[in-house]
Design an enzyme around this catalytic site. Structure first.
Site, short mmCIF file in Angstrom:
data_model
loop_
_atom_site.label_atom_id
_atom_site.label_comp_id
_atom_site.label_asym_id
_atom_site.label_seq_id
_atom_site.Cartn_x
_atom_site.Cartn_y
_atom_site.Cartn_z
N HIS A 192 27.97 32.00 43.77
CA HIS A 192 28.79 32.54 44.62
C HIS A 192 29.03 31.53 45.75
O HIS A 192 30.30 31.45 46.24
CB HIS A 192 28.25 33.93 45.19
CG HIS A 192 28.22 34.91 44.26
ND1 HIS A 192 27.11 35.81 43.85
CD2 HIS A 192 29.08 35.25 43.23
CE1 HIS A 192 27.46 36.64 42.83
NE2 HIS A 192 28.91 36.29 42.59
N ASP A 222 43.53 44.85 33.98
CA ASP A 222 43.00 43.49 33.45
C ASP A 222 43.82 42.53 34.39
O ASP A 222 44.89 42.53 34.86
CB ASP A 222 44.00 43.75 32.02
CG ASP A 222 43.76 42.47 31.22
OD1 ASP A 222 43.16 41.53 32.02
OD2 ASP A 222 44.32 42.19 30.15
N ASP A 278 36.26 34.64 38.45
CA ASP A 278 34.77 34.94 38.36
C ASP A 278 34.72 35.91 37.15
O ASP A 278 34.35 37.04 37.47
CB ASP A 278 34.53 35.53 39.67
CG ASP A 278 33.18 35.85 39.82
OD1 ASP A 278 32.30 35.41 39.06
OD2 ASP A 278 32.54 36.39 40.87
N THR A 334 33.73 36.98 32.87
CA THR A 334 32.75 36.90 32.03
C THR A 334 33.13 35.79 30.99
O THR A 334 34.03 35.16 31.34
CB THR A 334 32.61 38.33 31.19
OG1 THR A 334 33.85 38.68 30.98
CG2 THR A 334 31.97 39.33 31.97
N1 SAM Z 1 29.32 35.22 37.55
C1 SAM Z 1 29.27 35.94 36.27
C2 SAM Z 1 29.00 35.02 35.00
O1 SAM Z 1 29.68 34.06 34.79
O2 SAM Z 1 28.12 35.47 34.50
C3 SAM Z 1 30.49 36.89 36.31
C4 SAM Z 1 30.13 38.08 37.12
S1 SAM Z 1 31.54 39.16 37.23
C5 SAM Z 1 30.57 40.52 37.04
C6 SAM Z 1 32.56 39.18 35.68
C7 SAM Z 1 33.52 40.24 35.92
O3 SAM Z 1 34.55 39.90 35.09
C8 SAM Z 1 33.01 41.67 35.24
O4 SAM Z 1 32.93 42.44 36.33
C9 SAM Z 1 34.11 41.89 34.28
O5 SAM Z 1 34.47 43.28 34.34
C10 SAM Z 1 35.26 41.24 34.82
N2 SAM Z 1 36.38 40.78 33.66
C11 SAM Z 1 36.02 40.59 32.38
N3 SAM Z 1 37.27 40.57 31.76
C12 SAM Z 1 38.37 40.68 32.68
C13 SAM Z 1 39.74 40.72 32.79
N4 SAM Z 1 40.26 40.58 31.62
N5 SAM Z 1 40.42 41.07 33.96
C14 SAM Z 1 39.65 41.39 35.09
N6 SAM Z 1 38.28 41.27 35.14
C15 SAM Z 1 37.58 41.08 34.16
#
Ligand code: SAM
Length: 281
Positions: A63, A138, A156, A158
């Protein structure tokens, strides 16, 4: 109770295991499986779709590095967009900067924030700040249609699978550039040069034609695949080293555990094999 959580890395036939002393939450949202458990050494651990998102022990590294590098380069990062990051750790770090006036968090999954607000308050509490607006949709849809402009966009996300996939396309990067101010910066989590080499290479190849400047920097994150992680720094105007504002760091006196001015510079010094991956396009 004592059990073990194992995150598997099938492409490299490897895995990473943590002892679990307690399962705190386990459920499924409309988009993904979400779990929180306690590990004796790493503290609480957030897992989405069987991948570790953060642990209390080492989340500060990710972070701090996804936020403070750009925030010590942009001279006036007033308006910040965080895409993903529903746990709130990135927002917490961004708000340490007094010159940030507004943060918009766009995560596809409201349940991630709800669960983190309940079980990980030290990470998520700044989601309730007056400066923060949370929108659950999204990120791709948001960026494609947004009429707002931002000084800094932090992706940030997935990994580039399932709901995260759209956040790694060239079309998405073009749309991000459209909603950045002329001197805006985009930062994204760019995966591992060892375990997910192809993803990192793809990010570099797709981002490079979109922005006039693209650099990569690294951090050591013990609980991420291979423990070695890259971030992209794409900018319309600023160079991450030539425009680094040491004076800002000295003035603010932030309480940080990883980031410092020397590390800011050192983080851009990449090993030869990583340089090849990201700069030999
Ligand atoms: N630091 C982390 C990692 O790399 O492992 C990422 C943490 S954060 C919890 C990732 C977030 O991305 C999740 O809460 C997920 O819901 C979000 N996410 C995934 N796809 C997304 C999208 N298309 N739009 C917005 N958020 C998204």
């Amino acid at each position: 109770m004592e059990t073990v959580f194992t995150e598997k890395y099938p492409d490299v036939k490897a895995s990473f295991s943590l002892e679990v002393s307690r399962i705190i939450y386990s459920g499924k949202s409309e988009f993904q499986k979400i779990e929180i458990f306690e590990s004796p050494f790493f503290g609480k651990v957030l897992v989405i779709d069987d991948c570790i998102m953060l642990t209390e022990k080492d989340e500060f590294i990710y972070h701090e590095m996804i936020t403070h590098v750009a925030l010590h380069v942009h001279p006036n990062p007033s308006k910040v967009l965080v895409i993903g990051g529903g746990d709130g750790g990135t927002v917490r770090e961004v708000l340490k900067h007094q010159d940030v006036q507004e943060v918009l968090l766009v995560d596809i999954d409201q349940m991630v924030s709800e669960i983190c607000r309940k079980y990980l308050p030290e990470i998520s509490s700044q989601l309730s700040s007056d400066k923060v607006t949370c929108q659950y949709q999204d990120g791709v849809e948001f960026v494609m249609h947004s009429k707002d402009k931002f000084d800094l966009i932090i992706i940030d996300s997935t990994d580039p699978v399932s709901v995260g996939e759209g956040l790694f396309t060239q079309q998405f990067y073009h749309a991000c550039r459209r909603i950045l101010n002329r001197d805006g910066i985009l930062i994204n989590q760019a995966e591992s040069p060892i375990y997910t080499r192809k993803w990192l290479q793809d990010i570099s190849r797709k981002l490079a034609p979109v922005f006039p400047g693209l650099d990569f920097y690294h951090a050591h994150i013990p609980t991420y695949p291979s423990g070695y992680w890259l971030f992209g720094f794409a900018s319309n105007k600023y160079h991450p080293l030539k425009d680094f504002r040491r004076d800002k760091f000295m003035k603010q006196n932030l309480s940080l555990n990883y980031y410092n001015p020397e590390l800011h510079k050192a983080a851009f010094v990449l090993p030869n094999y990583v340089r090849k991956l990201v700069y030999d396009r």
